[in-house]
Scaffold this motif. Structure first.
Motif, mmCIF file in Angstrom:
data_model
loop_
_atom_site.group_PDB
_atom_site.id
_atom_site.type_symbol
_atom_site.label_atom_id
_atom_site.label_comp_id
_atom_site.label_asym_id
_atom_site.label_seq_id
_atom_site.Cartn_x
_atom_site.Cartn_y
_atom_site.Cartn_z
ATOM 1 N N MET A 70 0.803 -1.152 0.041
ATOM 2 C CA MET A 70 0.015 -0.044 0.120
ATOM 3 C C MET A 70 1.038 1.146 0.069
ATOM 4 S SD MET A 70 -3.177 -0.701 2.601
ATOM 5 C CE MET A 70 -4.288 -1.995 2.251
ATOM 6 N N ARG A 71 0.457 1.977 -0.686
ATOM 7 C CA ARG A 71 1.079 3.582 -0.683
ATOM 8 C C ARG A 71 0.228 4.543 -0.312
ATOM 9 N NH1 ARG A 71 3.529 5.232 -6.243
ATOM 10 N NH2 ARG A 71 1.239 4.894 -7.092
ATOM 11 N N LYS A 72 0.740 5.085 1.070
ATOM 12 C CA LYS A 72 0.026 6.106 1.917
ATOM 13 C C LYS A 72 0.785 7.154 2.370
ATOM 14 C CE LYS A 72 -3.453 2.811 3.662
ATOM 15 N NZ LYS A 72 -4.142 2.363 4.834
ATOM 16 N N LYS A 73 2.204 7.392 1.967
ATOM 17 C CA LYS A 73 2.866 8.279 2.343
ATOM 18 C C LYS A 73 2.716 9.395 1.490
ATOM 19 C CE LYS A 73 7.656 9.386 3.537
ATOM 20 N NZ LYS A 73 8.938 8.906 3.610
ATOM 21 N N MET A 74 2.575 10.671 2.075
ATOM 22 C CA MET A 74 2.463 11.936 1.567
ATOM 23 C C MET A 74 3.594 12.950 1.820
ATOM 24 S SD MET A 74 -0.092 11.507 -0.685
ATOM 25 C CE MET A 74 -0.546 13.000 -0.777
ATOM 26 N N VAL A 75 4.220 13.257 0.666
ATOM 27 C CA VAL A 75 5.510 14.217 1.235
ATOM 28 C C VAL A 75 5.183 15.695 0.634
ATOM 29 C CG1 VAL A 75 7.081 12.207 1.336
ATOM 30 C CG2 VAL A 75 6.576 13.655 -1.062
ATOM 31 N N ARG A 76 5.855 16.821 1.027
ATOM 32 C CA ARG A 76 5.640 18.146 0.571
ATOM 33 C C ARG A 76 5.879 18.219 -0.736
ATOM 34 N NH1 ARG A 76 7.498 22.278 4.705
ATOM 35 N NH2 ARG A 76 9.728 22.038 3.756
ATOM 36 N N ASN A 77 5.275 18.628 -1.485
ATOM 37 C CA ASN A 77 5.362 19.088 -3.109
ATOM 38 C C ASN A 77 6.301 20.510 -3.083
ATOM 39 O OD1 ASN A 77 5.641 19.193 -5.818
ATOM 40 N ND2 ASN A 77 3.720 19.092 -5.866
ATOM 41 N N ASP A 78 7.279 20.487 -3.178
ATOM 42 C CA ASP A 78 8.189 21.886 -3.240
ATOM 43 C C ASP A 78 8.202 22.367 -4.532
ATOM 44 O OD1 ASP A 78 8.862 21.756 -0.515
ATOM 45 O OD2 ASP A 78 10.403 20.260 -0.931
ATOM 46 N N MET A 79 7.514 21.687 -5.560
ATOM 47 C CA MET A 79 7.519 22.168 -6.851
ATOM 48 C C MET A 79 6.183 22.719 -7.058
ATOM 49 S SD MET A 79 10.900 21.989 -7.999
ATOM 50 C CE MET A 79 10.358 22.504 -9.729
ATOM 51 N N PHE A 80 5.358 22.721 -6.411
ATOM 52 C CA PHE A 80 4.008 22.928 -6.845
ATOM 53 C C PHE A 80 3.745 24.267 -7.350
ATOM 54 C CE2 PHE A 80 -0.245 24.507 -5.574
ATOM 55 C CZ PHE A 80 -1.200 23.492 -6.165
ATOM 56 N N TYR A 81 4.265 25.341 -6.615
ATOM 57 C CA TYR A 81 3.809 26.795 -7.121
ATOM 58 C C TYR A 81 4.860 27.239 -8.260
ATOM 59 C CZ TYR A 81 1.219 27.106 -2.784
ATOM 60 O OH TYR A 81 0.470 26.979 -1.785
ATOM 61 N N ILE A 82 5.927 26.163 -8.715
ATOM 62 C CA ILE A 82 6.565 26.335 -10.169
ATOM 63 C C ILE A 82 5.660 25.637 -10.980
ATOM 64 C CG2 ILE A 82 8.654 25.843 -11.327
ATOM 65 C CD1 ILE A 82 10.285 26.014 -8.728
ATOM 66 N N GLN A 83 5.177 24.753 -10.786
ATOM 67 C CA GLN A 83 4.221 23.931 -11.768
ATOM 68 C C GLN A 83 3.111 24.685 -12.105
ATOM 69 O OE1 GLN A 83 4.456 20.017 -9.988
ATOM 70 N NE2 GLN A 83 6.141 19.539 -10.816
ATOM 71 N N TYR A 84 2.493 25.430 -10.946
ATOM 72 C CA TYR A 84 0.960 25.924 -11.163
ATOM 73 C C TYR A 84 1.443 27.423 -10.754
ATOM 74 C CZ TYR A 84 -0.310 21.208 -10.911
ATOM 75 O OH TYR A 84 -0.540 20.065 -11.092
ATOM 76 N N PRO A 85 2.072 28.216 -11.503
ATOM 77 C CA PRO A 85 2.333 29.859 -10.966
ATOM 78 C C PRO A 85 1.338 30.506 -11.222
ATOM 79 C CG PRO A 85 2.921 29.261 -13.172
ATOM 80 C CD PRO A 85 2.377 27.752 -12.825
ATOM 81 N N TYR A 86 1.460 31.803 -10.230
ATOM 82 C CA TYR A 86 0.540 32.629 -10.202
ATOM 83 C C TYR A 86 0.420 33.647 -11.535
ATOM 84 C CZ TYR A 86 -2.029 37.141 -9.086
ATOM 85 O OH TYR A 86 -2.893 38.266 -9.173
#
Length: 520
Positions: A70-86
């Motif tokens: 089972m895969r349940k581990k979540m880690v912080r996505n440090d690239m999120f705001y680069i991939q979804y910029p304002y």
């Protein structure tokens, strides 16, 4: 007299250049190590991490597997705001963002987007504006991590002997132990080992660039390690591959990204190699753009390995999948003709692969997924997976994961992602009546024949099919039920599958009629 002075001057220049290279290499190594330590100290639940997380933190699924795969581990996505910029809508906001464009992370067109007319809808996040406003005010809330992208090489030269080599034939790949050991590894050559260690100590017959690459690689190994065998490999994860080296030592094996072995048996950093000196293991056309995997060095103790299976990749028998007791699993692809050698090497050095104990996925470790007899003997028997499932000893999820593992399916390969069959037929009732047969689908029929309307639709497609060239026969289904696009469509609401979906669709969401929107 002047001749002697010139010789001495040239010698000093060479030594000075070597010294500079060593200093630069050491600085790079220390910087990378410090960045990793700093991140571990300041991350969530770290020693000096924030007591309360920010609502701007974004998360993604991690590849580590828990019990029953089972895969349940979540880690912080440090690239999120680069991939979804304002995307600023006013001139004032654009100027405000440009005021901090010199601050880390370094600005790119993706991070600080220019205001251009868009022909399609760009994927955005509602939190991006608040995040960028905090950056503009000088108080960023989320730690940004950088990603090193592996460079791709051009095909040029053939690797001799399928890229395999022993340590005796490769320059500079022995890490000097704290206390010098004269013992030779199993299957090794003691005289060659000692000769090679002496050569490293003297620093002779190795050019400057190769010395630097060897030094970088040596720092990644355990103290006193002696490498016995080495293979070029490509680590596969989703749409990305990261080429590197698979090294077998005395008690550990290593998967090191970013390095390769040239035709002259030299260890080189792929990023510093000219394109004509490197032939990628995975062809350029097989990738969906440049790799986004971080360069890593993974160390596995032989005693921690639970399973090693032969796998197919790109429809070819060129890969193995390694399962570790700590939840890590790697899909490694090799050049043609190398896979069986690597598999036999694992059998020789990992004792748990040859015993009859139950593995992490429930079958005997020596079961082959490419031979019908091995699969049949596993599924049919007094203590087979099917018998245990019928007795209620394992859950439905465990049983299905056993079958997927035996069938060669892997979380690492989106074209062979684990398959779970549709069971329900009632998606309207608030409560399910498990005693009513109409609640469940008819498992005797395929999904295309579950209702009269769907059956008529597929029959009409088959009947009306016409191919003017006569090359494609009539068909009911236009695609396989499992592919990278289908997997990403079902899991599109969770990272990293959202980004995978966008990459497969060219980076935009303007595909409402093609997205999965209902279980019906």
């Amino acid at each position: 007299m002047f001749t002697h002075i010139a010789v001495v001057r040239d010698l000093v220049d060479i030594q000075y250049k070597e010294y500079q290279e060593r200093q630069q290499n050491a600085l790079k190594y220390v910087t990378e190590e410090w960045s990793q330590i700093e991140y571990e100290l300041l991350r969530e639940r770290g020693l000096w991490g924030p007591p309360i997380g920010s609502h701007l933190d974004k998360w993604m699924l991690e590849m580590t597997e828990g019990p029953c795969r089972m895969r349940k581990k979540m880690v912080r996505n440090d690239m999120f705001y680069i991939q979804y910029p304002y995307m600023p809508e006013t001139e004032h906001e654009t100027n405000l963002l440009s005021d901090f464009s010199s601050k880390p992370p370094e600005p790119t067109d993706d991070i600080i987007p220019q205001k251009k007319p868009a022909s399609y809808r760009r994927a955005i996040s509602y939190d991006s504006k608040e995040y960028y406003m905090r950056l503009a005010s000088g108080s960023p809330a989320v730690f940004q991590d950088t990603v090193e992208e592996s460079s791709e090489g051009e095909a040029a030269q053939q690797e001799p002997e399928h890229g395999e080599d022993t340590i005796a034939r490769v320059k500079g790949l022995v890490k000097p132990p704290l206390k010098r050991s004269r013992s030779a590894p199993d299957g090794g050559n003691e005289e060659n080992q000692d000769q090679l260690q002496d050569q490293i100590a003297e620093g002779s017959s190795i050019d400057e660039e190769e010395k630097t690459d060897n030094t970088t690689l040596l720092r990644l190994l355990e103290e006193g390690e002696k490498i016995q065998h080495m293979y070029r490999c490509a680590r596969v994860q989703g749409l990305d591959t990261s080429e590197g080296l698979l090294l077998f030592g005395k008690e550990h094996f290593y998967v090191i990204d970013g390095f390769t072995m040239t035709a002259t048996r030299e260890i080189r950093d792929i990023e510093t190699l000219p394109p004509n000196m490197h032939e990628p293991i995975i062809p350029r056309g097989a990738r969906q753009g440049p790799s986004q995997l971080k360069r890593t060095c993974s160390i596995f103790a032989y005693e921690d390995i639970k399973e090693v299976h032969k796998r197919r990749y790109l429809l070819q028998p060129i890969a193995v999948e390694v399962f570790s007791g700590d939840g890590r699993n790697y899909l490694l692809a090799f050049q043609k003709g190398v896979r069986n050698k690597v598999y036999q090497r694992f059998l020789a050095v990992v004792p748990s692969l040859t015993d009859s104990s139950e593995s992490v996925s429930g079958q005997r470790p020596n079961t082959s997924v490419e031979q019908g007899s091995g699969l049949l003997s596993t599924l049919v028997g007094e203590r087979s997976v099917t018998q245990r499932w019928e007795r209620g000893e394992i859950s439905n999820f465990q049983y299905l994961m056993h079958l997927n593992t035996l069938a060669g399916r892997s979380y690492n390969d989106l074209m062979q992602y684990p398959v779970f069959p549709w069971i329900l037929a009632d998606y309207d009732s608030e409560e399910l009546d498990l005693s009513n047969s109409k609640t469940f689908r008819n498992l005797a029929k395929p999904m295309g024949a579950q209702t009269d309307e769907r059956l008529a639709q597929y029959k009409k497609r088959y009947k009306d099919w016409e191919d003017p060239n006569g090359e494609t026969p009539a068909y009911h289904y236009g695609t396989h039920y499992s592919s990278a696009m289908i997997v990403a469509s079902y899991l599109v609401r969770m990272e990293p599958f959202t980004q995978i979906f966008l990459r497969l669709q060219g980076g935009h969401f303007d595909l409402a009629d093609r997205m999965f929107h209902s279980v019906r």
